[in-house]
Design an enzyme around this catalytic site. Structure first.
Site, PDB file in Angstrom:
ATOM      1  CE  LYS A 131     -37.609  91.286  11.349  1.00  0.00           C
ATOM      2  NZ  LYS A 131     -37.589  92.643  10.606  1.00  0.00           N
ATOM      3  CD  GLU A 160     -35.010  87.909  17.930  1.00  0.00           C
ATOM      4  OE1 GLU A 160     -35.175  87.154  18.555  1.00  0.00           O
ATOM      5  OE2 GLU A 160     -35.046  87.928  16.506  1.00  0.00           O
ATOM      6  CB  SER A 216     -38.318  94.033   4.024  1.00  0.00           C
ATOM      7  OG  SER A 216     -37.679  95.452   4.196  1.00  0.00           O
TER       8      SER A 216
END
Ligand SMILES: *Cc1c(COP(=O)(O)O)cnc(C)c1O
Length: 399
Positions: free
Chosen positions: A94, A116, A383
Site C-alpha cells: 500500500k 478509507e 502483498s
C-alpha cells in the site's frame, strides 16, 4: 504491433465497458483537476525522481524476489518465487500508492488527507505519509474492521491520524468508502482523498495501477537476472486489485506468462458468503465505477464475507473485469479455510508469516505448483506481512 490489452483506460477512464466516472456532480471538477495534475506529475522528472527516492530510501524498494525453496520442495512442482512486498515500510504494498498520491496532494496544495481502510494497511500507509509530510489525516474505517484489526487502529493513532469508526450497514470497507466520499464532497478544496486500491472513479484505477507497477517492473527485471527467462505464472490476491495489477501490468504483453488473480471465497460460493465478484457477481455501478459487483436482482449490494478484511469488498477494480473479458487474466478463488492453511504453511515452511490477504495467493500457488513441471516458474505477490492477523488466527485456531 501494439497490444490493446495495455492501451487502457481511454481519456474518460474506460477499460472497455468498465470503469468511468460515476460520481456526484460536485466531484466531477475535482476529479478532472486530479486527472490533469496527475498527467502533469507523471511527465515531470522532478516528481518522478522524488517518488523514486522516497520508494527507495523511505519505503525500502526494491523488494527482494525470493526463491521459496523449501516451499518449492514440499510442493514438488514449479519453482515458487515470492515478491516480498511484506518487507516494505508499514508492511504491505500500500505504501507505493500512498507515497505517489501524497506527493500529488502536495503539488495541488492540499493540506488535509483522508482515506478509507479495510484491513487497516492502507490507513496505516496513508497516516504514515501524512506524518512524513506534516499533513492532517483522517481515516474512515468500519467498526467491525476496527475490531478485527485493532493493532492497525493503534498504529494509525500513534502516527497522528484521526480514525473515524463507521457504524453504517455492514460496518466494513464499503461503508468506509461512503464516508470518505461524503467527507471529500464537503471539504474538496482543502482535502485530497487517497483511495487505497485500483477502484472507484477515473483517474484512481489508472493512477493506483501506475503507482504499483513498480512491483511488476522490479519482478520482471529480477527474474530475468536470476533465471534468464520470464516466469510461467504470476499469482496475486485480488481485493480491489491493486497488488495484482501492479504485478501483472508489466507482463501483460508477454503472452506466455499466465496471470492468475485469486479472490476471497469466504465460506464458499454456494454458501453465498464470500467476496468473489467473478463468481456470481454481475455488471453494475458501485462507488464511482462500472464493474463486476456482488448485488441482488434489484441492484442492492450484497453482504460479503472474507476472513481477510482487505479482500472483503463487493466490487472489483474495473481493469480486472476488462482483463478477464479479454481472456488475458484468469480469476479463481480460495476459501477462508484454504487461506488459513496457506497462512500456516508459509509460516512453518519458509519462516514468513503472510498477511491473510496474501495467504489467498499462496493458497493458489499451493494448488497449482504440483501440477507444473520443475523447470516452470511461479511468482507470487506476497502483498503484506501477517502481524496484523496473528491475533485473529490465534482465536480461530485456539492457540
Ligand atoms: C489491502 C491489501 C490487499 C488487497 O488490496 P488489493 O488492492 O487487491 O491489492 C492485499 N494484500 C494486503 C497485504 C493488503 O493490505
Amino acid at each position: 504491433m501494439q497490444n490493446v490489452v495495455t492501451q487502457v483506460p481511454d481519456a474518460t477512464g474506460h477499460f472497455g465497458p468498465y470503469g468511468g466516472m460515476f460520481v456526484p456532480e460536485t466531484l466531477m471538477a475535482p476529479l478532472h483537476e486530479l486527472t490533469v495534475e496527475y498527467e502533469k506529475a507523471k511527465a515531470d522528472p522532478a516528481f518522478r525522481s522524488e517518488l523514486k527516492f522516497l520508494l527507495e530510501e523511505y519505503a525500502g524498494r526494491p523488494t527482494p524476489l525470493y526463491l521459496a525453496d523449501r516451499m518449492t520442495e514440499k510442493l514438488g512442482g514449479a519453482k515458487v518465487y515470492l515478491k516480498r512486498e511484506d518487507l516494505l515500510h508499514t508492511g504491505a504494498h500500500k505504501i507505493n500508492n500512498a507515497l505517489g498520491q501524497v506527493l500529488l496532494a502536495r503539488r495541488m496544495g492540499k493540506k488535509r488527507i483522508i482515506a478509507e481502510t479495510g484491513a487497516g494497511q492502507h490507513g496505516v500507509a496513508t497516516a504514515t505519509v501524512a506524518a512524513r509530510f506534516g499533513l492532517e489525516c483522517v481515516v474512515y474505517m468500519g467498526a467491525v474492521d476496527m475490531e478485527r484489526q485493532a493493532l492497525n487502529v493503534t498504529r494509525m493513532r500513534l502516527l497522528g491520524a484521526t480514525v473515524v469508526a463507521v457504524t453504517a450497514g455492514q460496518q466494513t470497507l464499503k461503508e468506509a468508502v461512503n464516508e470518505a466520499m461524503r467527507d471529500w464532497v464537503t471539504n474538496v478544496r482543502s482535502t485530497h482523498y487517497i483511495l487505497g486500491s485500483a477502484l472507484g472513479s477515473h483517474p484512481y484505477p489508472l493512477m493506483v495501477r501506475d503507482f504499483h507497477r513498480v512491483i511488476g517492473d522490479e519482478a520482471r527485471r529480477q527474474i530475468l537476472e536470476r533465471e534468464e527467462r520470464l516466469p510461467d505464472v504470476l499469482m496475486a490476491c485480488v481485493g480491489g486489485g491493486s497488488n495484482a495489477i501492479g504485478l501483472f501490468y508489466p507482463f501483460l504483453e508477454d503472452k506466455g506468462v499466465r496471470c492468475i488473480g485469486v479472490e476471497a471465497g469466504g465460506y464458499g460460493i454456494l454458501a453465498g458468503k464470500h467476496a468473489a465478484r467473478f463468481q456470481g457477481g454481475t455488471l453494475g455501478v458501485l462507488q464511482g465505477a462500472r464493474t463486476f459487483i456482488l448485488q441482488d436482482g434489484n441492484g442492492q449490494i450484497m453482504n460479503t464475507h472474507s476472513i481477510s478484511a482487505g479482500l472483503d469488498y463487493a466490487a472489483v477494480g474495473p481493469e480486472h473485469a476488462w482483463l478477464r473479458d479479454e481472456g488475458r487474466v484468469e480469476y479463481n478463488y480460495c476459501t477462508d479455510d484454504d487461506a488459513l492453511k496457506a497462512f500456516q504453511f508459509l509460516s512453518k515452511t519458509e519462516g514468513i508469516i503472510p498477511a491473510m490477504e496474501s495467504a489467498h495467493a499462496i493458497a493458489g500457488a499451493i494448488e497449482l505448483a504440483p501440477t507444473l513441471k520443475s523447470d516452470q516458474i511461479i511468482i507470487v505477490c506476497l502483498s503484506g506481512r501477517g502481524d496484523k492477523d496473528v491475533q485473529q488466527v490465534a482465536q480461530v485456531l485456539g492457540i
